[in-house]
Design a protein around this motif. Sequence first.
Motif, PDB file in Angstrom:
ATOM      1  N   GLN A 119      -7.360   5.658 -60.462  1.00 23.96           N
ATOM      2  CA  GLN A 119      -8.123   4.617 -59.771  1.00 23.96           C
ATOM      3  C   GLN A 119      -9.593   5.028 -59.613  1.00 23.96           C
ATOM      4  N   PHE A 120      -9.843   6.338 -59.502  1.00 25.79           N
ATOM      5  CA  PHE A 120     -11.221   6.822 -59.430  1.00 25.79           C
ATOM      6  C   PHE A 120     -11.954   6.503 -60.727  1.00 25.79           C
ATOM      7  N   VAL A 121     -11.304   6.761 -61.854  1.00 22.29           N
ATOM      8  CA  VAL A 121     -11.883   6.434 -63.153  1.00 22.29           C
ATOM      9  C   VAL A 121     -12.121   4.931 -63.263  1.00 22.29           C
ATOM     10  N   ASP A 122     -11.120   4.143 -62.877  1.00 20.15           N
ATOM     11  CA  ASP A 122     -11.254   2.684 -62.968  1.00 20.15           C
ATOM     12  C   ASP A 122     -12.389   2.168 -62.093  1.00 20.15           C
ATOM     13  N   LEU A 123     -12.553   2.778 -60.923  1.00 24.45           N
ATOM     14  CA  LEU A 123     -13.623   2.370 -60.014  1.00 24.45           C
ATOM     15  C   LEU A 123     -14.987   2.513 -60.680  1.00 24.45           C
ATOM     16  N   VAL A 124     -15.189   3.631 -61.367  1.00 22.93           N
ATOM     17  CA  VAL A 124     -16.463   3.866 -62.049  1.00 22.93           C
ATOM     18  C   VAL A 124     -16.623   2.906 -63.234  1.00 22.93           C
ATOM     19  N   LYS A 125     -15.566   2.748 -64.040  1.00 22.79           N
ATOM     20  CA  LYS A 125     -15.631   1.866 -65.202  1.00 22.79           C
ATOM     21  C   LYS A 125     -15.959   0.434 -64.786  1.00 22.79           C
ATOM     22  N   GLU A 126     -15.269  -0.055 -63.758  1.00 19.01           N
ATOM     23  CA  GLU A 126     -15.488  -1.428 -63.303  1.00 19.01           C
ATOM     24  C   GLU A 126     -16.902  -1.604 -62.752  1.00 19.01           C
ATOM     25  N   ALA A 127     -17.377  -0.601 -62.009  1.00 17.49           N
ATOM     26  CA  ALA A 127     -18.719  -0.698 -61.439  1.00 17.49           C
ATOM     27  C   ALA A 127     -19.782  -0.735 -62.533  1.00 17.49           C
ATOM     28  N   LEU A 128     -19.652   0.127 -63.535  1.00 18.48           N
ATOM     29  CA  LEU A 128     -20.630   0.137 -64.622  1.00 18.48           C
ATOM     30  C   LEU A 128     -20.632  -1.195 -65.370  1.00 18.48           C
ATOM     31  N   ALA A 129     -19.454  -1.721 -65.632  1.00 14.42           N
ATOM     32  CA  ALA A 129     -19.374  -3.005 -66.330  1.00 14.42           C
ATOM     33  C   ALA A 129     -19.997  -4.116 -65.492  1.00 14.42           C
ATOM     34  N   GLY A 130     -19.712  -4.100 -64.198  1.00 12.99           N
ATOM     35  CA  GLY A 130     -20.273  -5.125 -63.318  1.00 12.99           C
ATOM     36  C   GLY A 130     -21.778  -5.019 -63.197  1.00 12.99           C
ATOM     37  N   ILE A 131     -22.290  -3.801 -63.045  1.00  8.47           N
ATOM     38  CA  ILE A 131     -23.739  -3.593 -62.932  1.00  8.47           C
ATOM     39  C   ILE A 131     -24.445  -4.035 -64.200  1.00  8.47           C
ATOM     40  N   GLN A 132     -23.868  -3.694 -65.349  1.00  8.38           N
ATOM     41  CA  GLN A 132     -24.521  -4.013 -66.619  1.00  8.38           C
ATOM     42  C   GLN A 132     -24.459  -5.502 -66.947  1.00  8.38           C
ATOM     43  N   ALA A 133     -23.589  -6.237 -66.256  1.00  4.95           N
ATOM     44  CA  ALA A 133     -23.519  -7.689 -66.443  1.00  4.95           C
ATOM     45  C   ALA A 133     -24.526  -8.427 -65.564  1.00  4.95           C
ATOM     46  N   GLN A 134     -25.165  -7.708 -64.641  1.00  3.94           N
ATOM     47  CA  GLN A 134     -26.145  -8.298 -63.741  1.00  3.94           C
ATOM     48  C   GLN A 134     -27.551  -8.182 -64.336  1.00  3.94           C
ATOM     49  N   PRO A 135     -28.515  -8.938 -63.800  1.00  2.87           N
ATOM     50  CA  PRO A 135     -29.900  -8.722 -64.229  1.00  2.87           C
ATOM     51  C   PRO A 135     -30.282  -7.265 -64.033  1.00  2.87           C
ATOM     52  N   PRO A 136     -31.008  -6.667 -64.964  1.00  2.00           N
ATOM     53  CA  PRO A 136     -31.268  -5.223 -64.908  1.00  2.00           C
ATOM     54  C   PRO A 136     -32.107  -4.827 -63.695  1.00  2.00           C
ATOM     55  N   GLU A 137     -31.706  -3.738 -63.062  1.00  2.00           N
ATOM     56  CA  GLU A 137     -32.504  -3.118 -62.010  1.00  2.00           C
ATOM     57  C   GLU A 137     -32.308  -1.610 -62.098  1.00  2.00           C
ATOM     58  N   THR A 138     -33.312  -0.873 -61.669  1.00  2.00           N
ATOM     59  CA  THR A 138     -33.297   0.578 -61.789  1.00  2.00           C
ATOM     60  C   THR A 138     -32.587   1.182 -60.583  1.00  2.00           C
ATOM     61  N   ILE A 139     -31.534   1.974 -60.853  1.00  2.00           N
ATOM     62  CA  ILE A 139     -30.695   2.505 -59.775  1.00  2.00           C
ATOM     63  C   ILE A 139     -30.272   3.940 -60.094  1.00  2.00           C
ATOM     64  N   ILE A 140     -29.726   4.589 -59.072  1.00  2.00           N
ATOM     65  CA  ILE A 140     -29.090   5.897 -59.203  1.00  2.00           C
ATOM     66  C   ILE A 140     -27.639   5.749 -58.757  1.00  2.00           C
ATOM     67  N   LEU A 141     -26.702   6.212 -59.572  1.00  2.00           N
ATOM     68  CA  LEU A 141     -25.295   6.262 -59.205  1.00  2.00           C
ATOM     69  C   LEU A 141     -24.874   7.720 -59.089  1.00  2.00           C
ATOM     70  N   ASP A 142     -24.228   8.059 -57.986  1.00  2.00           N
ATOM     71  CA  ASP A 142     -23.776   9.420 -57.731  1.00  2.00           C
ATOM     72  C   ASP A 142     -22.269   9.527 -57.891  1.00  2.00           C
ATOM     73  N   ILE A 143     -21.846  10.550 -58.636  1.00  2.00           N
ATOM     74  CA  ILE A 143     -20.429  10.922 -58.731  1.00  2.00           C
ATOM     75  C   ILE A 143     -20.265  12.217 -57.939  1.00  2.00           C
ATOM     76  N   PHE A 144     -19.400  12.195 -56.930  1.00  2.00           N
ATOM     77  CA  PHE A 144     -19.144  13.378 -56.118  1.00  2.00           C
ATOM     78  C   PHE A 144     -17.770  13.957 -56.437  1.00  2.00           C
ATOM     79  N   ALA A 145     -17.716  15.276 -56.592  1.00  2.00           N
ATOM     80  CA  ALA A 145     -16.439  15.963 -56.726  1.00  2.00           C
ATOM     81  C   ALA A 145     -16.503  17.263 -55.940  1.00  2.00           C
TER      82      ALA A 145
END
Length: 290
Positions: free
Chosen positions: A217-243
């Motif tokens: 589900q952690f992997v899916d969360l990242v995959k879904e978020a990237l797909a959703g973000i890239q479907a939106q109008p472009p904006e400059t952001i930082i995404l953090d992966i914590f482990a």
Amino acid sequence: MTENECEKLHLTQDLCWPGGRRIAVVFNLAYEMWSPGVTSGVGPMGNMLADGLFDPNADSYGRYNATHGIPRLVSILERHDIPATLMTSGLVAEAFPERLRAYAERGHDIVGHGMAQNMVFPTLSTQDALHSVTRTTELIEAAIGQRPAGWISPRVTSSTEIQEILLAQGYAWHADVLDGDHPYVQQFREGNILAIPMSVEFNDLPHAMRFGRTPGQFVDLVKEALAGIQAQPPETIILDIFAHGHCYGRPAAAWAIDEIAKICRNDKSIWLTTRSEISTHLARLGECAA
């Protein structure tokens, strides 16, 4: 401005990352130890011993971080040629200086993270907070041969008072803010420090321990978020992966970080970076001059 107050200088709104990219991804590995006699605040049993009793189960669980978990996570990122941001306790730098130096020499970003993970700034006196910053900085510098450029506090929790101490200690940036998408400059009486906000959506510890979700589900969360973000109008952001080494640094979960690293490496629209590289990029643009 009164003592410890600062003004915020926001950067240009048309910010882009190198190569015209819009999404920066930072892999943050929590390289942590706890003070002697203090244990991790979470453990695999899910119920800590009551009345302040020392919990050997939680203690052993937390020790896995520095000895096994972080080496595994670093090796995963290295297979994908991704620099790790190693949020490093002073106690780690003291206990494993040669290993920390090797990580720095291999291009990973060694970031100050307080003397021990249990030393959360709002619980400390001003003197103890100052000691946590100065001693951590000294130990990291002794281990890697240079002062760390950046700081991320335990629990990502500090105050303008602490941030002014970081400025005085020569830090270029900190990430103890959650109040924006873009970096901004904090202007104190004695100078400026760059605040680079954290994003909070992808963190293995609450994902597993608080919500009981799976590595898949952690992997899916990242995959879904990237797909959703890239479907939106472009904006400059930082995404953090914590482990955390004692959580997703274990074999049954570390594969999820490998999968996320693979996804990010294969997406050429993503800038795989560190906050120190972000700080350097902004300095080159003239966005955060002192």
